[in-house]
Design a protein around this motif. Structure first.
Motif, PDB file in Angstrom:
ATOM      1  N   PHE A  21      49.391  40.573  44.199  1.00  0.00           N
ATOM      2  CA  PHE A  21      48.026  40.836  44.657  1.00  0.00           C
ATOM      3  C   PHE A  21      47.009  40.512  43.568  1.00  0.00           C
ATOM      4  O   PHE A  21      46.029  39.807  43.799  1.00  0.00           O
ATOM      5  N   VAL A  22      47.224  41.026  42.386  1.00  0.00           N
ATOM      6  CA  VAL A  22      46.217  40.875  41.330  1.00  0.00           C
ATOM      7  C   VAL A  22      46.115  39.421  40.862  1.00  0.00           C
ATOM      8  O   VAL A  22      45.022  38.942  40.529  1.00  0.00           O
ATOM      9  N   GLU A  23      47.218  38.685  40.869  1.00  0.00           N
ATOM     10  CA  GLU A  23      47.170  37.266  40.496  1.00  0.00           C
ATOM     11  C   GLU A  23      46.334  36.467  41.492  1.00  0.00           C
ATOM     12  O   GLU A  23      45.651  35.514  41.122  1.00  0.00           O
ATOM     13  N   ASP A  24      46.362  36.888  42.745  1.00  0.00           N
ATOM     14  CA  ASP A  24      45.660  36.174  43.808  1.00  0.00           C
ATOM     15  C   ASP A  24      44.233  36.653  44.017  1.00  0.00           C
ATOM     16  O   ASP A  24      43.356  35.863  44.389  1.00  0.00           O
ATOM     17  N   GLN A  25      43.967  37.953  43.783  1.00  0.00           N
ATOM     18  CA  GLN A  25      42.692  38.509  44.246  1.00  0.00           C
ATOM     19  C   GLN A  25      41.913  39.316  43.214  1.00  0.00           C
ATOM     20  O   GLN A  25      41.025  40.093  43.583  1.00  0.00           O
ATOM     21  N   ALA A  26      42.185  39.152  41.944  1.00  0.00           N
ATOM     22  CA  ALA A  26      41.435  39.894  40.928  1.00  0.00           C
ATOM     23  C   ALA A  26      39.937  39.631  41.041  1.00  0.00           C
ATOM     24  O   ALA A  26      39.115  40.556  40.929  1.00  0.00           O
ATOM     25  N   ALA A  27      39.548  38.383  41.293  1.00  0.00           N
ATOM     26  CA  ALA A  27      38.118  38.055  41.410  1.00  0.00           C
ATOM     27  C   ALA A  27      37.486  38.755  42.604  1.00  0.00           C
ATOM     28  O   ALA A  27      36.324  39.200  42.536  1.00  0.00           O
ATOM     29  N   ALA A  28      38.222  38.880  43.701  1.00  0.00           N
ATOM     30  CA  ALA A  28      37.696  39.572  44.880  1.00  0.00           C
ATOM     31  C   ALA A  28      37.522  41.061  44.610  1.00  0.00           C
ATOM     32  O   ALA A  28      36.572  41.681  45.119  1.00  0.00           O
ATOM     33  N   VAL A  29      38.396  41.646  43.795  1.00  0.00           N
ATOM     34  CA  VAL A  29      38.246  43.057  43.432  1.00  0.00           C
ATOM     35  C   VAL A  29      36.964  43.245  42.624  1.00  0.00           C
ATOM     36  O   VAL A  29      36.193  44.188  42.866  1.00  0.00           O
ATOM     37  N   VAL A  30      36.707  42.348  41.691  1.00  0.00           N
ATOM     38  CA  VAL A  30      35.467  42.418  40.908  1.00  0.00           C
ATOM     39  C   VAL A  30      34.261  42.268  41.827  1.00  0.00           C
ATOM     40  O   VAL A  30      33.269  43.011  41.705  1.00  0.00           O
ATOM     41  N   GLU A  31      34.327  41.344  42.772  1.00  0.00           N
ATOM     42  CA  GLU A  31      33.229  41.151  43.720  1.00  0.00           C
ATOM     43  C   GLU A  31      32.996  42.421  44.545  1.00  0.00           C
ATOM     44  O   GLU A  31      31.853  42.829  44.771  1.00  0.00           O
ATOM     45  N   ALA A  32      34.062  43.064  44.986  1.00  0.00           N
ATOM     46  CA  ALA A  32      33.939  44.312  45.743  1.00  0.00           C
ATOM     47  C   ALA A  32      33.311  45.405  44.881  1.00  0.00           C
ATOM     48  O   ALA A  32      32.443  46.164  45.354  1.00  0.00           O
ATOM     49  N   ALA A  33      33.720  45.492  43.621  1.00  0.00           N
ATOM     50  CA  ALA A  33      33.135  46.491  42.721  1.00  0.00           C
ATOM     51  C   ALA A  33      31.638  46.261  42.556  1.00  0.00           C
ATOM     52  O   ALA A  33      30.851  47.211  42.583  1.00  0.00           O
TER      53      ALA A  33
END
Length: 195
Positions: A21-33
């Motif tokens: 998950f984190v390899e694929d979507q770390a940027a999306a987590v930052v965007e959500a934050a």
């Protein structure tokens, strides 16, 4: 298989899914934050909802925002739409269970607020309906979903999708994502607390 081997396998499956998950979507987590931070900075609130274990996660995360996470800071405006049994049962009885979150979004949501739906399948009818209503009312939307994201992914400004069909493993990743978002929100809003 020994019980110890089963324990090791379960932990490894959880670890592997988190890594993927984190390899694929770390940027999306930052965007959500950043979206959560913008919501709170503008004086709006976060409405969190889901069913079963996801309902528990909604309550857990709302408590982290309202009380505190890691650092001392003022309470943040978050509300779990899963906690009022009178509302849930009245709506479920008088209308349909699909409407239990919709009615609350209609009553409590305002343009600029953020609706955060959680579902391991990505297709829970009441969560999908609530995200649709939130969009229609001008709220921002975040989907925390499993499998392929289902209809929730199409209704969210930001979708965080745990690509698995194993419900317990999805839930373990989702609560980790929730905790990471709490940490990022605190870090972005109160950087002085981290120095």
């Amino acid at each position: 298989m020994s019980l110890e081997t089963r324990v090791i396998n379960d932990f490894n499956q959880s670890i592997d899914l988190k890594k993927r998950f984190v390899e694929d979507q770390a940027a999306a987590v930052v965007e959500a934050a950043r979206l959560l931070v913008a919501t709170l900075q503008s004086g709006h609130k976060i409405l969190i909802f889901g069913n079963g274990g996801s309902a528990a996660d909604a309550q857990h995360l709302a408590a982290e925002f309202v009380n505190r996470f890691r650092v001392e800071r003022p309470p943040l405006a978050a509300l779990a739409l899963t906690t009022d049994s009178s509302i849930l049962t009245a709506v479920g009885n008088d209308y349909e269970f699909k409407d239990v979150f919709v009615k609350q979004i209609q009553a409590l949501g305002r343009p600029g607020d953020l609706a955060w739906g959680i579902s391991t399948s990505g297709s829970s009818p009441n969560v999908v309906a609530a995200l649709q209503t939130a969009r229609e009312l001008g709220l921002k939307t975040v989907a925390l979903a499993g499998r392929d994201g289902g209809p929730m992914a199409e209704l969210a400004d930001i979708s965080l999708i745990v690509r698995s069909h194993d419900t317990p493993r999805i839930q373990e990743v989702q609560i980790t994502i929730g905790h990471v978002l709490c940490d990022l929100v605190d870090y972005l809003l109160f950087p002085q607390q981290y120095s």
